[in-house]
Design a protein around this motif. Structure first.
Motif, mmCIF file in Angstrom:
data_model
loop_
_atom_site.group_PDB
_atom_site.id
_atom_site.type_symbol
_atom_site.label_atom_id
_atom_site.label_comp_id
_atom_site.label_asym_id
_atom_site.label_seq_id
_atom_site.Cartn_x
_atom_site.Cartn_y
_atom_site.Cartn_z
ATOM 1 N N UNK A 331 -16.602 46.958 55.225
ATOM 2 C CA UNK A 331 -15.799 48.141 55.511
ATOM 3 C C UNK A 331 -14.486 47.727 56.165
ATOM 4 N N UNK A 332 -13.401 48.039 55.489
ATOM 5 C CA UNK A 332 -12.055 47.737 55.985
ATOM 6 C C UNK A 332 -11.444 49.051 56.463
ATOM 7 N N UNK A 333 -11.121 49.130 57.736
ATOM 8 C CA UNK A 333 -10.587 50.368 58.304
ATOM 9 C C UNK A 333 -9.301 50.073 59.071
ATOM 10 N N UNK A 334 -8.329 50.996 58.979
ATOM 11 C CA UNK A 334 -7.049 50.798 59.673
ATOM 12 C C UNK A 334 -6.661 52.090 60.373
ATOM 13 N N UNK A 335 -6.465 51.983 61.666
ATOM 14 C CA UNK A 335 -6.121 53.148 62.465
ATOM 15 C C UNK A 335 -7.329 53.652 63.219
ATOM 16 N N UNK A 336 -7.100 54.240 64.397
ATOM 17 C CA UNK A 336 -8.193 54.664 65.255
ATOM 18 C C UNK A 336 -9.105 55.696 64.608
ATOM 19 N N UNK A 337 -8.580 56.740 63.950
ATOM 20 C CA UNK A 337 -9.476 57.701 63.283
ATOM 21 C C UNK A 337 -10.348 57.028 62.225
ATOM 22 N N UNK A 338 -9.758 56.075 61.485
ATOM 23 C CA UNK A 338 -10.523 55.378 60.444
ATOM 24 C C UNK A 338 -11.623 54.512 61.058
ATOM 25 N N UNK A 339 -11.345 53.897 62.212
ATOM 26 C CA UNK A 339 -12.357 53.074 62.860
ATOM 27 C C UNK A 339 -13.567 53.925 63.252
ATOM 28 N N UNK A 340 -13.315 55.109 63.811
ATOM 29 C CA UNK A 340 -14.424 55.984 64.195
ATOM 30 C C UNK A 340 -15.180 56.464 62.950
ATOM 31 N N UNK A 341 -14.421 56.854 61.921
ATOM 32 C CA UNK A 341 -15.037 57.328 60.694
ATOM 33 C C UNK A 341 -15.896 56.240 60.041
ATOM 34 N N UNK A 342 -15.441 54.995 60.165
ATOM 35 C CA UNK A 342 -16.180 53.889 59.542
ATOM 36 C C UNK A 342 -17.578 53.747 60.126
ATOM 37 N N UNK A 343 -17.738 54.090 61.410
ATOM 38 C CA UNK A 343 -19.061 54.019 62.025
ATOM 39 C C UNK A 343 -19.998 55.050 61.402
ATOM 40 N N UNK A 344 -19.488 56.252 61.146
ATOM 41 C CA UNK A 344 -20.302 57.275 60.504
ATOM 42 C C UNK A 344 -20.685 56.867 59.085
ATOM 43 N N UNK A 345 -19.702 56.338 58.356
ATOM 44 C CA UNK A 345 -19.949 55.921 56.972
ATOM 45 C C UNK A 345 -20.984 54.795 56.921
ATOM 46 N N UNK A 346 -20.879 53.863 57.851
ATOM 47 C CA UNK A 346 -21.840 52.751 57.879
ATOM 48 C C UNK A 346 -23.257 53.266 58.050
ATOM 49 N N UNK A 347 -23.453 54.254 58.923
ATOM 50 C CA UNK A 347 -24.787 54.811 59.123
ATOM 51 C C UNK A 347 -25.322 55.435 57.837
ATOM 52 N N UNK A 348 -24.475 56.176 57.121
ATOM 53 C CA UNK A 348 -24.895 56.791 55.860
ATOM 54 C C UNK A 348 -25.230 55.719 54.822
ATOM 55 N N UNK A 349 -24.426 54.671 54.771
ATOM 56 C CA UNK A 349 -24.677 53.587 53.820
ATOM 57 C C UNK A 349 -25.993 52.878 54.120
ATOM 58 N N UNK A 350 -26.288 52.660 55.397
ATOM 59 C CA UNK A 350 -27.528 51.963 55.748
ATOM 60 C C UNK A 350 -28.749 52.763 55.308
ATOM 61 N N UNK A 351 -28.658 54.092 55.408
ATOM 62 C CA UNK A 351 -29.791 54.921 54.955
ATOM 63 C C UNK A 351 -29.899 54.924 53.433
ATOM 64 N N UNK A 352 -28.760 54.945 52.764
ATOM 65 C CA UNK A 352 -28.776 55.016 51.300
ATOM 66 C C UNK A 352 -29.037 53.663 50.651
ATOM 67 N N UNK A 353 -28.590 52.580 51.297
ATOM 68 C CA UNK A 353 -28.701 51.223 50.736
ATOM 69 C C UNK A 353 -29.376 50.309 51.758
ATOM 70 N N UNK A 354 -30.674 50.504 52.010
ATOM 71 C CA UNK A 354 -31.341 49.783 53.112
ATOM 72 C C UNK A 354 -31.414 48.280 52.930
ATOM 73 N N UNK A 355 -31.299 47.776 51.702
ATOM 74 C CA UNK A 355 -31.387 46.330 51.498
ATOM 75 C C UNK A 355 -30.016 45.657 51.466
ATOM 76 N N UNK A 356 -28.950 46.429 51.494
ATOM 77 C CA UNK A 356 -27.596 45.858 51.411
ATOM 78 C C UNK A 356 -27.170 45.267 52.752
ATOM 79 N N UNK A 357 -26.276 44.280 52.674
ATOM 80 C CA UNK A 357 -25.629 43.737 53.872
ATOM 81 C C UNK A 357 -24.326 44.501 54.072
ATOM 82 N N UNK A 358 -24.171 45.099 55.260
ATOM 83 C CA UNK A 358 -22.996 45.923 55.541
ATOM 84 C C UNK A 358 -22.227 45.336 56.719
ATOM 85 N N UNK A 359 -21.005 44.932 56.458
ATOM 86 C CA UNK A 359 -20.127 44.434 57.516
ATOM 87 C C UNK A 359 -19.127 45.537 57.869
#
Length: 421
Positions: A331-359
């Motif tokens: 996950x490449x994020x730029x700007x403070x709002x994007x950094x916060x949003x990236x945390x939410x997106x990562x959580x959704x990705x972990x639930x949807x793709x439990x075997x994937x490696x997420x950076x």
């Protein structure tokens, strides 16, 4: 400037670049044990010194030279475990587990011996082992060999040799020791200092000597197989028959013995010629008298241990990679709002793709710097969050390992695409 502190010689760090291989090997071994019905047992790193003295024998090199031991304030002697079997036997006796029937267990973890470090032999080393209590026939001996054979196949290892022998009953071995002492005493002038000491303490170990000048003398020594009782002979014949039924090739090595006092009847080793002097990858055998020797009821027992450092070295020597393709997303994020949003997106990705490696990038650097980190991590895709994506409630998906083009879409559509790769 203070002096740089380094690890104790012979006690090595497991670095991140190698940890995935170790984890994969340990996972595969555990899976094979589980498939054979073995359950994990964990014993302390520290035991009363008496546990090892009773099991291994006070005259052995391990007890006399190699154990890390100390006195507690109350005068009790404690030791770091130099091997796994003694602690498992202590646990079996203390909790009276054999009363519930045959016990099939496995263990894994570090062991400690104070010896000269060399490749494949360290002061802190790691073993995975299996032990079976309450089964006295050769069928279980063969099952243990089958477990290891299946493991080598699963790992893709080649050119391993199974060497087997029998040490007979305790009575057989005691009478044979007297025969060996008589034989080697007539050739004392040919023995080196180490084997003169073995002649006094454990004459069977002379048979395992690596001193090339003694090989002719050892080859001419009386064979234990010529001094077995009928029950031990039949046990060995049954063991060989089971191996032949399983189509597991073996070589009888009449000089295969054990440095530990507790072995009897079946002994075996898996060896390789690809690691220099440290040829044994796995060693095991039967120790029917040990439980009683350590204060328990008479209980048949057999087991083996695999040296993980040597196993890893052999995998590397044979250029075997155990890595299986795993989807990797950065996950490449730029700007403070994007950094916060990236945390939410990562959580959704972990639930949807439990075997994937997420950076999720934590450097907060420029897009260029983050993409460099994504490439270094070996990610398959970059998920990009910038001002435009935030404004439109979308993300951009960029392939990093092929020539596909970057696409902008909703998170749900991106997840659906990644789920169907």
């Amino acid at each position: 400037m203070s002096k740089k502190i380094q690890a104790v010689r012979g006690m090595n760090d497991l670095l991140p670049k190698n940890s995935s291989l170790w984890l994969e090997v340990e996972t595969r071994i555990s899976a094979i044990f589980n498939s054979f019905g073995y359950k994990k047992i964990s014993t302390p790193l520290v035991e009363k010194t008496q546990v090892f003295q009773q099991a291994i024998g006070a005259a052995s090199d391990i007890i006399s030279k190699e154990m890390y031991s100390w006195q507690e304030a109350n005068g009790e002697s404690l030791s770091l475990r130099p091997e796994g079997t003694a602690g498992v036997v202590r646990a079996m006796i203390e909790h009276n587990l054999p009363r519930d029937g045959v016990q099939k267990v496995f263990y894994q973890g570090p062991m400690f011996r104070h010896e000269r470090p060399q490749q494949g032999r360290y002061r802190q080393f790691h073993q995975i082992g299996a032990e079976v209590f309450g089964a006295e026939n050769a069928k279980i001996d063969a099952e243990l060999v089958a477990i290891t054979h299946n493991l080598w196949t699963d790992l893709g290892l080649k050119n391993l040799t199974l060497e087997i022998n029998t040490l007979g009953s305790n009575a057989d071995r005691q009478s044979y020791k007297a025969i060996l002492v008589d034989y080697f005493s007539k050739h004392k002038s040919e023995l080196d200092e180490n084997n003169l000491r073995r002649l006094e303490q454990n004459p069977l170990r002379i048979l395992d000597s690596k001193n090339k000048s003694l090989q002719g003398l050892i080859a001419a020594a009386p064979k234990l197989t010529e001094h077995l009782d009928d029950a031990s002979k039949q046990h060995f014949e049954d063991f060989k028959a089971y191996l032949e039924c399983l189509k597991i090739p073996y070589k009888i090595n009449p000089h295969l013995v054990r440095g530990l006092d507790y072995y009897s009847r079946t002994v075996f080793e898996w060896t390789t010629d690809e690691l220099g002097a440290q040829a044994a990858i796995c060693a095991g055998g039967r120790y029917d008298g040990l439980v009683e020797k350590m204060g328990g009821s008479p209980t048949a027992a057999v087991g083996f241990a695999i040296g993980l450092e040597r196993l890893i070295l052999l995998l590397q020597a044979q250029n075997i990679s155990l890595e299986s393709p795993v989807l990797s997303i950065y996950l490449v994020a730029f700007g403070e709002p994007a950094q916060r949003k990236s945390m939410q997106i990562t959580q959704k990705l972990r639930r949807a793709l439990p075997t994937a490696i997420l950076y999720n990038d934590v450097s907060l650097g420029s897009f260029k710097a983050q993409f460099k980190k994504a490439d270094k991590a070996g990610a398959d895709f970059a998920l990009i969050l910038g001002e435009e994506e935030i404004s439109n409630n979308q993300i951009s998906l960029k392939p990093l390992k092929n020539q596909g083009s970057q696409q902008t879409m909703s998170l749900e559509k991106a997840i659906n695409y990644l789920e169907n790769l």
